[in-house]
Design an enzyme around this catalytic site. Structure first.
Site, PDB file in Angstrom:
ATOM      1  N   ARG A 135       0.821  -1.218   0.000  1.00  0.00           N
ATOM      2  CA  ARG A 135       0.000   0.000   0.000  1.00  0.00           C
ATOM      3  C   ARG A 135       0.854   1.268   0.000  1.00  0.00           C
ATOM      4  O   ARG A 135       0.459   2.297  -0.560  1.00  0.00           O
ATOM      5  CB  ARG A 135      -0.935  -0.012   1.217  1.00  0.00           C
ATOM      6  CG  ARG A 135      -2.054   1.044   1.183  1.00  0.00           C
ATOM      7  CD  ARG A 135      -3.020   0.810   2.330  1.00  0.00           C
ATOM      8  NE  ARG A 135      -4.193   1.677   2.283  1.00  0.00           N
ATOM      9  CZ  ARG A 135      -4.485   2.586   3.216  1.00  0.00           C
ATOM     10  NH1 ARG A 135      -3.691   2.750   4.262  1.00  0.00           N
ATOM     11  NH2 ARG A 135      -5.574   3.320   3.118  1.00  0.00           N
ATOM     12  N   ILE A 146      -7.356   7.315  -0.985  1.00  0.00           N
ATOM     13  CA  ILE A 146      -7.158   5.871  -1.084  1.00  0.00           C
ATOM     14  C   ILE A 146      -8.034   5.264   0.005  1.00  0.00           C
ATOM     15  O   ILE A 146      -8.032   5.734   1.140  1.00  0.00           O
ATOM     16  CB  ILE A 146      -5.672   5.491  -0.907  1.00  0.00           C
ATOM     17  CG1 ILE A 146      -5.451   3.974  -1.048  1.00  0.00           C
ATOM     18  CG2 ILE A 146      -5.107   5.995   0.401  1.00  0.00           C
ATOM     19  CD1 ILE A 146      -3.968   3.581  -1.058  1.00  0.00           C
ATOM     20  N   SER A 147      -8.838   4.274  -0.333  1.00  0.00           N
ATOM     21  CA  SER A 147      -9.796   3.707   0.627  1.00  0.00           C
ATOM     22  C   SER A 147      -9.092   3.071   1.818  1.00  0.00           C
ATOM     23  O   SER A 147      -7.957   2.602   1.715  1.00  0.00           O
ATOM     24  CB  SER A 147     -10.674   2.650  -0.052  1.00  0.00           C
ATOM     25  OG  SER A 147     -11.550   3.244  -0.968  1.00  0.00           O
ATOM     26  N   ALA A 148      -9.788   3.052   2.956  1.00  0.00           N
ATOM     27  CA  ALA A 148      -9.291   2.347   4.136  1.00  0.00           C
ATOM     28  C   ALA A 148      -9.121   0.868   3.797  1.00  0.00           C
ATOM     29  O   ALA A 148      -9.851   0.319   2.965  1.00  0.00           O
ATOM     30  CB  ALA A 148     -10.258   2.518   5.296  1.00  0.00           C
ATOM     31  N   ILE A 149      -8.178   0.233   4.457  1.00  0.00           N
ATOM     32  CA  ILE A 149      -7.885  -1.176   4.174  1.00  0.00           C
ATOM     33  C   ILE A 149      -9.112  -2.048   4.425  1.00  0.00           C
ATOM     34  O   ILE A 149      -9.419  -2.955   3.645  1.00  0.00           O
ATOM     35  CB  ILE A 149      -6.687  -1.651   5.012  1.00  0.00           C
ATOM     36  CG1 ILE A 149      -5.434  -0.842   4.655  1.00  0.00           C
ATOM     37  CG2 ILE A 149      -6.415  -3.147   4.774  1.00  0.00           C
ATOM     38  CD1 ILE A 149      -4.281  -0.986   5.628  1.00  0.00           C
TER      39      ILE A 149
END
Length: 212
Positions: free
Chosen positions: A33, A59-62
């Site tokens: 990431r 960027i989206s959360a994991i």
């Protein structure tokens, strides 16, 4: 930055029931990431939260990437469309799950993000990902039909073009709403669409001819 920093995050997501499938776990574990964000943000790469990537995008959360991969019921060999490339991280995770026999087409409307994500994905060897510059609300007919489609921005409703480009038996995942959004899962069976509400979410707006 060592990729093993993500291990505690993965363990937490498994314990909370967010991710279950080994293919999803393996994919998230394998994608660096920190390579998809700026150097100044690298120390936050394995914090489970959205991160700014510029141009009003994130960027989206994991955990959200994991949840969406689970709900899409991804498998090797599938043809997948992503609407909203952003950093390219989510597409990289999906590409690992569908494998070399599968394909991910991802559409980005912002030229700078298109160039950045295309470069990163290419340098990291995600050869089964095709990055396209354009209006994702129209889908991408050239590589249709798709077994799975997912949208990484929230619109007032799901663009009709996406349903048309979805294979029979296919699944489409999209956040729907303005201020209050719901992640919806749609399944196409014999040409008819069934829908299921999954959870409340917060995504950036879906911009385009068939979005906001």
């Amino acid at each position: 930055m060592p990729l093993n920093e993500i291990i505690p995050v993965i363990e937490n997501l498994i314990s909370r029931g967010y991710i279950k499938k080994q293919s999803v776990i393996d994919a998230i574990l394998s994608v660096p990431r920190h390579k998809f964000i700026s150097k100044s943000m690298e120390s936050y790469a394995y914090v489970d939260s959205p991160l700014e990537i510029g141009y009003g995008q994130t960027i989206s959360a994991i955990h959200m990437v994991g949840i969406m991969c689970e709900e899409l019921d991804l498998d090797e060999g599938q043809n997948v469309l992503e609407v909203g490339t952003g950093s390219g991280y989510h597409a990289a995770v999906v590409s690992k799950i569908v494998g070399e026999s599968g394909k991910v087409t991802t559409i980005e409307r912002i030229p700078e993000l298109f160039e950045n994500s295309k470069k990163t994905l290419s340098e990291l060897g995600y050869n089964n990902v095709e990055v396209v510059l354009g209006d994702g609300t129209k889908g991408y007919l050239e590589n249709a039909p798709y077994d799975r489609i997912y949208v990484t921005a929230s619109g007032p409703d799901v663009p009709k073009a996406l349903f048309k480009q979805l294979n029979d038996g296919g699944i489409l995942l999209a956040p729907v709403g303005a201020h209050f959004q719901t992640l919806m899962r749609y399944t196409k069976i014999n040409g008819s669409i069934s829908e299921e509400k999954l959870l409340e979410v917060a995504f950036v707006p879906l911009i385009g001819e068939n979005g906001f």
